[in-house]
Design a protein around this motif. Structure first.
Motif: not given
Length: 209
Positions: A135, A138-139, A142
């Motif tokens: 996470w 990914y975040s 992102y």
């Protein structure tokens, strides 16, 4: 996480703003040059595009002022002869006119370049490493992909100053400097004069007091 990225981006802009400056990048002095005599007249002549005549006045005036603070006999060519006195003269005519004004050295200040730079600042500067977990990785990416960035615009000036002996034509000293995003042209001229006169003192062309 997104807030952290935005905070870092904001800090980067602040740091870039703090770097606004005029500084000497390189200089050279002829080996056989003696320290300038204070009673010898130095004529300061700035060469900038015609549309920047006010900048020419500032560059000459502040350089003259800094030299006079150290006790040297300096004068502005713009104030003494006007904006276009030498444009249609021959070399002999120019030398005769300067020598008639008791000039011993001529200091030219030339704007080599003026450019507007565009720099992209991403919406977030956060780049997590993959081993911190799925996470965070990914975040972080992102936010980087989908947070809009923006452009900043900066002005950069390149200057060259040369000091010549009028009688021999010898180049006594040369200095290159850069002005990055000056807040005003007046501030740039002040900093230029201070930096160059300080460098001339360091190069032992001018007396320390």
């Amino acid at each position: 996480m997104k807030k952290l990225g935005l905070l870092i981006a904001a800090l980067a802009v602040i740091v870039m703003s703090a770097c606004t400056s005029t500084k000497v990048t390189s200089s050279w002095r002829a080996n056989d040059v003696q320290q300038l005599q204070k009673d010898k007249k130095i004529m300061v002549m700035a060469l900038v595009p015609e549309r920047d005549r006010s900048l020419r006045s500032l560059m000459e005036d502040f350089t003259v002022a800094e030299l006079r603070k150290k006790g040297y006999n300096a004068a502005s060519a713009l104030r003494e002869y006007g904006p276009a006195e030498f444009g249609k003269m021959s070399e002999k005519q120019v030398l005769r006119k300067l020598q008639g004004s008791d000039v011993s050295q001529v200091m030219t200040i030339v704007m080599l370049d003026r450019a507007r730079e565009r720099n992209y600042v991403p919406g977030t500067m956060y780049q997590p490493f993959g081993y911190y977990g799925f996470w965070p990785y990914y975040s972080g990416w992102y936010s980087r992909m989908y947070s809009p960035g923006y452009y900043t615009y900066n002005m950069k000036y390149q200057w060259e100053g040369n000091l010549y002996d009028l009688n021999s034509g010898q180049l006594l000293y040369s200095v290159q400097s850069q002005s990055f995003d000056p807040p005003t042209t007046e501030r740039m001229a002040v900093l230029y004069a201070q930096q160059v006169v300080r460098d001339m003192t360091k190069q032992q062309l001018l007396a320390k007091r």
